[in-house]
Design an enzyme around this catalytic site. Structure first.
Site, PDB file in Angstrom:
ATOM      1  N   THR B  40       1.129  -1.161  -0.047  1.00 53.31           N
ATOM      2  CA  THR B  40       0.270  -0.015  -0.275  1.00 53.31           C
ATOM      3  C   THR B  40       0.990   1.456  -0.438  1.00 53.31           C
ATOM      4  OG1 THR B  40      -1.691  -0.897   1.683  1.00 53.31           O
ATOM      5  CG2 THR B  40      -1.750   1.567   1.225  1.00 53.31           C
ATOM      6  N   ILE B  47      -0.310  11.889   0.157  1.00 50.92           N
ATOM      7  CA  ILE B  47      -0.608  13.294   0.704  1.00 50.92           C
ATOM      8  C   ILE B  47      -0.264  13.097   2.360  1.00 50.92           C
ATOM      9  CG2 ILE B  47      -2.683  14.652   0.791  1.00 50.92           C
ATOM     10  CD1 ILE B  47      -1.837  14.398  -1.562  1.00 50.92           C
ATOM     11  N   HIS B  49      -2.669  14.282   5.700  1.00 47.63           N
ATOM     12  CA  HIS B  49      -4.197  15.071   5.554  1.00 47.63           C
ATOM     13  C   HIS B  49      -4.252  16.309   6.625  1.00 47.63           C
ATOM     14  CE1 HIS B  49      -6.278  12.177   2.567  1.00 47.63           C
ATOM     15  NE2 HIS B  49      -5.486  11.850   2.904  1.00 47.63           N
ATOM     16  N   LYS B 250     -18.470   9.741  -5.262  1.00 52.27           N
ATOM     17  CA  LYS B 250     -16.515  10.185  -3.875  1.00 52.27           C
ATOM     18  C   LYS B 250     -15.724  10.430  -4.578  1.00 52.27           C
ATOM     19  CE  LYS B 250     -13.917   7.694  -0.736  1.00 52.27           C
ATOM     20  NZ  LYS B 250     -13.316   8.672  -1.004  1.00 52.27           N
ATOM     21  N   ARG B 311      -5.716  -0.097  -0.475  1.00 52.19           N
ATOM     22  CA  ARG B 311      -6.136   0.312   0.827  1.00 52.19           C
ATOM     23  C   ARG B 311      -6.546  -1.083   1.813  1.00 52.19           C
ATOM     24  NH1 ARG B 311      -8.977   3.744  -2.707  1.00 52.19           N
ATOM     25  NH2 ARG B 311      -9.723   4.686  -2.146  1.00 52.19           N
ATOM     26  N   GLU B 337      -5.895   2.625   6.425  1.00 51.00           N
ATOM     27  CA  GLU B 337      -5.636   2.797   5.230  1.00 51.00           C
ATOM     28  C   GLU B 337      -5.483   4.505   5.268  1.00 51.00           C
ATOM     29  OE1 GLU B 337      -9.457   2.704   4.155  1.00 51.00           O
ATOM     30  OE2 GLU B 337     -10.921   2.544   6.996  1.00 51.00           O
ATOM     31  N   SER B 338      -5.999   5.220   4.408  1.00 51.18           N
ATOM     32  CA  SER B 338      -5.978   6.556   4.014  1.00 51.18           C
ATOM     33  C   SER B 338      -6.678   7.230   5.359  1.00 51.18           C
ATOM     34  CB  SER B 338      -6.614   7.138   3.590  1.00 51.18           C
ATOM     35  OG  SER B 338      -6.829   9.157   3.169  1.00 51.18           O
ATOM     36  N   CYS B 400      19.510   8.546 -15.699  1.00 46.86           N
ATOM     37  CA  CYS B 400      18.421   8.407 -16.093  1.00 46.86           C
ATOM     38  C   CYS B 400      17.764  10.275 -17.294  1.00 46.86           C
ATOM     39  CB  CYS B 400      16.968   8.325 -15.518  1.00 46.86           C
ATOM     40  SG  CYS B 400      15.310   9.314 -15.091  1.00 46.86           S
ATOM     41  N   CYS B 402      15.514  11.445 -18.198  1.00 44.91           N
ATOM     42  CA  CYS B 402      14.078  12.415 -18.008  1.00 44.91           C
ATOM     43  C   CYS B 402      14.093  13.031 -16.539  1.00 44.91           C
ATOM     44  CB  CYS B 402      12.699  11.504 -17.842  1.00 44.91           C
ATOM     45  SG  CYS B 402      12.883  11.028 -19.531  1.00 44.91           S
TER      46      CYS B 402
END
Lengths: 425, 479
Positions: B40, B47, B49, B250, B311, B337-338, B400, B402
């Site tokens: 996961t 983020i 949160h 959602k 998740r 999970e989140s 690399c 890029c």
């Protein structure tokens, strides 16, 4: 360090440009090549068919490159290998090239002129939004070509190829010759993006099916590809439910288009064509930044290296001319150039503008069409005037077209006129 | 018998390992994959949160606010990119204002600082790309973005430097209570420890239920699909844009990543197989349509890759943290999970305290809380570039193109503690292959460097787990 001319890229475009510039009298020049040898992508193109136009014989990619590498050596053109240009900027008329290499570390060159010859890259899986798992065994055709032709290693045993661009077709044959089983080549469009001769020699000769109007709708396998599912698409290129076929394989090769690699051009503020992804150039292959020229696949993607060499040589000569004029402080002219546009099936033209003052007696215009045509006419007009009409039995997106405009025909046009290229049925 | 075995080398397990490595303990992290950060933790929104989402009083609420507070200092200690870019929850209909207010109140109750509700024009003044259809938004200035790979890897490295052992490619298959601790079966034999920490992500219900002897936890793997876009559109927005639920269901987010790409996602689909990380045409179409609502013009042609993550959603909808009644020495960090990524530092803190108290462990005097990141030529200024190259010319050898990643950085990533052994491992540590060509040019070179540095043949080099080798043999071998 200062240089009259820096050429970024030592592939076919950079080499031909350097040779031409040197012959035109520029001694203070330098090629910067990121790989550890000159020749660019030709080094891994070990199949033959190169040079039919330029040398009137069939060469392999490395042989074709070698002709130019030898000429560059005879002309004592200096180059730096394993050197990556990381930045490109401007200071007045000068261009500032920042590069890195193990030998020299990080260094800057102040150049009067720069030729962009960085080539192109392949469109990856992510940009194609192919659903499914993300295991090992998914390669762009060019990456697979490098493993096979440079390193002698096989990237897979049972192969499905998506996209019928030339590299995909060539790799279908190569993988077969080297012992893999190529199950099919799927092509999203109702026509192939590759050369007709490659379809005959690389697919038909080996009984490899070409599935037009088909695409990959699923990839299975957690660690390694186990299968890909191919479905037919409708006229909007959307998969048709119920047409799915699952092909067991351990490898998916992608040959879904090439993209000019213009990150450096962007740093310099060179405007790019929305169609080709390459710089907009005038008759001298000069971008909208004076003294910065572009040629080869960084400008627009070619089918044949012969045309790259031809175009690059012109860019080299024009860059030499620019360097001479800048050195002698010849004032830039501000004439309104003729503007070339493609419409009704003609997707773009290279060059995009022509300054009559810099035009030679004739100018080759290269372009691609948007779909397949039979018995069509390419018409070139300026206002009400038809400048040129050329009948064509077959036109295909996979084959670059060219027409030659004569200076004498353009001289009577008002400054800033638009010249339109189109297909008249 | 060891002191502690942590099941799972994701961000949760690695955070706990780092916190516990401050104590005098014999510590082992078991990870079934070939690297840390392979579940996961490798495929999520990245983020940090603010903490207004979870209901007050839940573990999610408490640990979110704490984790958010910890992230600034942690990112400095671990030398990883973290940016407090602020977030906006976009409200598209007047009828959504009540929900927005509820989120605001919830955030205030959870202790989130600086929350404000902005009217549509104020939202667009703050973030000009926001769609005209937005009528209001909740602005959370403490919201942030972090690199989930580097957060996890940095914590693992730091734990390893402080003595934690990492056993990769080792899958725990069962667990049982024994005298004075627990015994774990793995595909490499059995092992015992006084303390087991269950940070097994989508498989955490299995280990918990085996220990307590009943089906107490149920993890529902919930798949989320994402699209990552080119850096040339990464500055479309500066804030993270969430959505209140819309007519399309959602919401999904549109956010810059800490590395300068643009990210959209995730969808939410419950799936039976916790390892099924496939993307789907429907999922990508859904998230593209939803993301397009948030901004005036979504550059969906600039997608460079799509991926999905799983998740570990627990049925009862909250984290399960701590020791289940009657099973001392077994500690859960389940159902993460989140906002699990945000919470990871706080989960590590909480569990390390509990475990240390249980084992009466002493703190080390020589704990090293800081870690120096792998040099980054792409971000380095001219002087640092020159200094790195002078010390090691391989920092001038671009592999690399890029993302401008050099041989020096890749070699460093391989030889670090818990170093990279796979192409994905190199990618997550250095960004080689993360760019717009998606490793077309650099993968053969990275394979070569990995083989050279690990003293093996290129044919042995894998994308990630065993079976994901790139090369199948030599040319003409099968003719």
């Amino acid at each position: 360090m200062t240089k009259d001319l820096v050429i970024i890229g030592g592939g076919p475009a950079g080499l031909a440009a350097a040779v031409a510039a040197k012959k035109a009298g520029i001694d203070d020049l330098l090629i910067l090549e990121r790989d550890n040898r000159l020749g660019g992508i030709l080094n891994q193109c070990i199949h033959n068919g190169f040079g039919l136009h330029t040398f009137k014989e069939e060469l392999t990619g490395p042989e074709y490159a070698d002709r130019f590498i030898r000429e560059a050596a005879e002309l004592q053109i200096p180059y730096e290998l394993s050197t990556m240009v990381v930045d490109l900027g401007r200071d007045g008329n000068d261009k500032i090239v920042t590069a890195m290499s193990r030998e020299r570390g990080i260094f800057q060159i102040r150049a009067k002129s720069v030729i962009l010859a960085m080539g192109c890259r392949e469109r990856p899986r992510g940009a194609l939004n192919i659903p499914g798992m993300r295991p090992a065994g998914i390669y762009t055709a060019g990456t697979a070509q490098r493993y096979v032709n440079i390193e002698g290693r096989m990237p897979g045993r049972t192969v499905v190829i998506l996209g019928s661009g030339d590299i995909g077709l060539i790799m279908a044959r190569r993988m077969t010759l080297e012992g893999a089983k190529v199950r099919c080549v799927a092509e999203l469009q109702p026509y192939s993006g590759g050369l007709k001769r490659n379809i005959a020699q690389c697919l038909n000769d080996f009984d490899i099916p070409l599935l037009l109007s088909h695409t990959v709708v699923d990839i299975k396998g957690k660690e390694r590809v186990e299968s890909v599912t191919i479905a037919q698409v409708d006229e909007h290129l959307k998969p048709i439910p119920g047409t799915e076929t699952e092909y067991e394989c351990d490898t998916l090769l992608l040959s879904c288009g090439l993209l000019p690699e213009n990150e450096l051009s962007g740093k310099l503020g060179v405007p790019l064509s929305r169609v080709t992804g390459g710089p907009l150039v005038n008759e001298s292959f000069e971008t909208e930044v004076p003294g910065v020229f572009a040629c080869g696949n960084v400008l627009h993607v070619h089918d044949l290296v012969d045309y790259v060499s031809e175009e690059a040589a012109a860019a080299g000569r024009k860059a030499a001319e620019y360097v001479t004029n800048v050195s002698e402080s010849v004032p830039a002219d501000d004439e309104a150039p003729l503007r070339l546009t493609g419409t009704n099936g003609v997707r773009y033209t290279v060059p995009a503008t022509i300054r009559l003052s810099h035009m030679e007696d004739s100018q080759v215009i290269r372009f691609r069409v948007g779909s397949n045509y039979r018995n069509a006419t390419i018409r070139v007009t300026a206002g009400d005037r038809v400048l040129l009409e050329r009948k064509k039995n077959v036109l295909a997106p996979g084959e670059m077209e060219q027409l030659t405009l004569k200076k004498a025909d353009l001289e009577t046009l008002p400054a800033g006129s638009e010249i339109v290229f189109e297909i008249a049925m | 018998m060891r002191d502690v075995i942590i099941l799972g080398g994701g961000v949760t397990g690695c955070s706990i390992a780092r916190e516990l490595s401050a104590y005098k303990l014999d510590l082992l992290v078991l990870e079934k994959n070939s690297d840390v950060c392979e579940g996961t933790s490798k495929a999520n929104s990245g983020i940090v949160h603010a903490g207004y989402d979870a209901k007050p009083g839940t573990l999610k609420a408490k640990l979110n606010v704490r984790g958010n507070e910890m992230m600034g200092r942690l990112s400095e200690e671990l030398d990883i990119p973290f940016k407090r870019n602020g977030s906006l929850v976009l409200c598209f209909e007047e009828s959504g204002r009540a929900t927005l207010q509820r989120l605001y109140d919830q955030g205030v109750a959870n202790g989130v600082k600086g929350l404000e509700i902005l009217e549509g024009d104020a939202v667009r003044a703050l973030e000009p790309a926001v769609s005209d259809s937005v009528v209001a938004a909740l602005h959370a200035p403490t919201g942030g973005i972090v690199c989930p790979f580097l957060l996890t890897i940095a914590m693992a490295e730091n734990a390893a430097v402080n003595g934690a052992e990492f056993l990769l490619n080792t899958e725990a298959t069962d667990i049982r209570v024994i005298s004075g601790g627990y015994e774990i079966d793995t595909d490499k034999g059995t092992m015992q420890a006084k303390v087991i920490i269950n940070a097994a992500g989508v498989h955490s219900d299995f280990f918990h239920n085996r220990v307590v002897g009943k089906e107490e936890l149920k993890i529902i793997p919930r798949r989320g699909e994402y699209c990552l876009m080119d850096k040339n559109v990464g500055d479309l927005v500066s804030h993270t844009l969430f959505q209140l639920p819309t007519a399309l269901g959602k919401g999904v987010l549109v956010t810059p990543t800490v590395h300068g790409n643009l990210l959209t996602g995730p969808t939410a689909t419950d799936i039976p197989d916790g390892e099924d990380t496939a993307t789907t045409a429907e999922g990508i179409a859904e998230l593209t349509a939803k993301a397009a609502l948030s901004v005036r013009s979504l550059p969906s042609r600039s997608v460079i890759t799509s991926f999905s993550g799983i998740r570990a959603h627990e049925e009862k909808d909250d984290f399960v943290i701590g020791s289940p009644e009657g099973f001392p020495g077994f500690f859960d960090a389940a159902g993460i999970e989140s906002p699990g990524l945000t919470c990871a530092p706080a989960i590590g803190e909480v569990l390390a305290e509990q475990v240390a108290a249980y084992l009466k462990a002493e703190k080390k005097s020589d704990f090293i809380p800081t870690r120096k990141g792998i040099p980054n030529m792409a971000l380095a200024g001219p002087e640092e570039r020159s200094r790195l190259i002078a010390a090691d010319p391989r920092y001038a050898n671009v592999i690399c193109r890029c993302e401008l990643v050099t041989e020096g950085e890749i070699v460093e990533a391989i030889h670090r503690p818990v170093g990279a052994t796979t192409l994905d491992g190199v990618k997550r540590r250095t960004r080689a292959g993360m760019g717009r060509c998606q490793s077309g040019f650099c993968s053969p070179k990275v394979v070569e460097i990995l083989a050279r540095e690990l003293g093996t043949d290129p044919a042995q080099i894998r994308k990630n787990n065993p079976g994901s080798e790139f090369l199948t043999g030599y040319i003409k071998e099968d003719i």
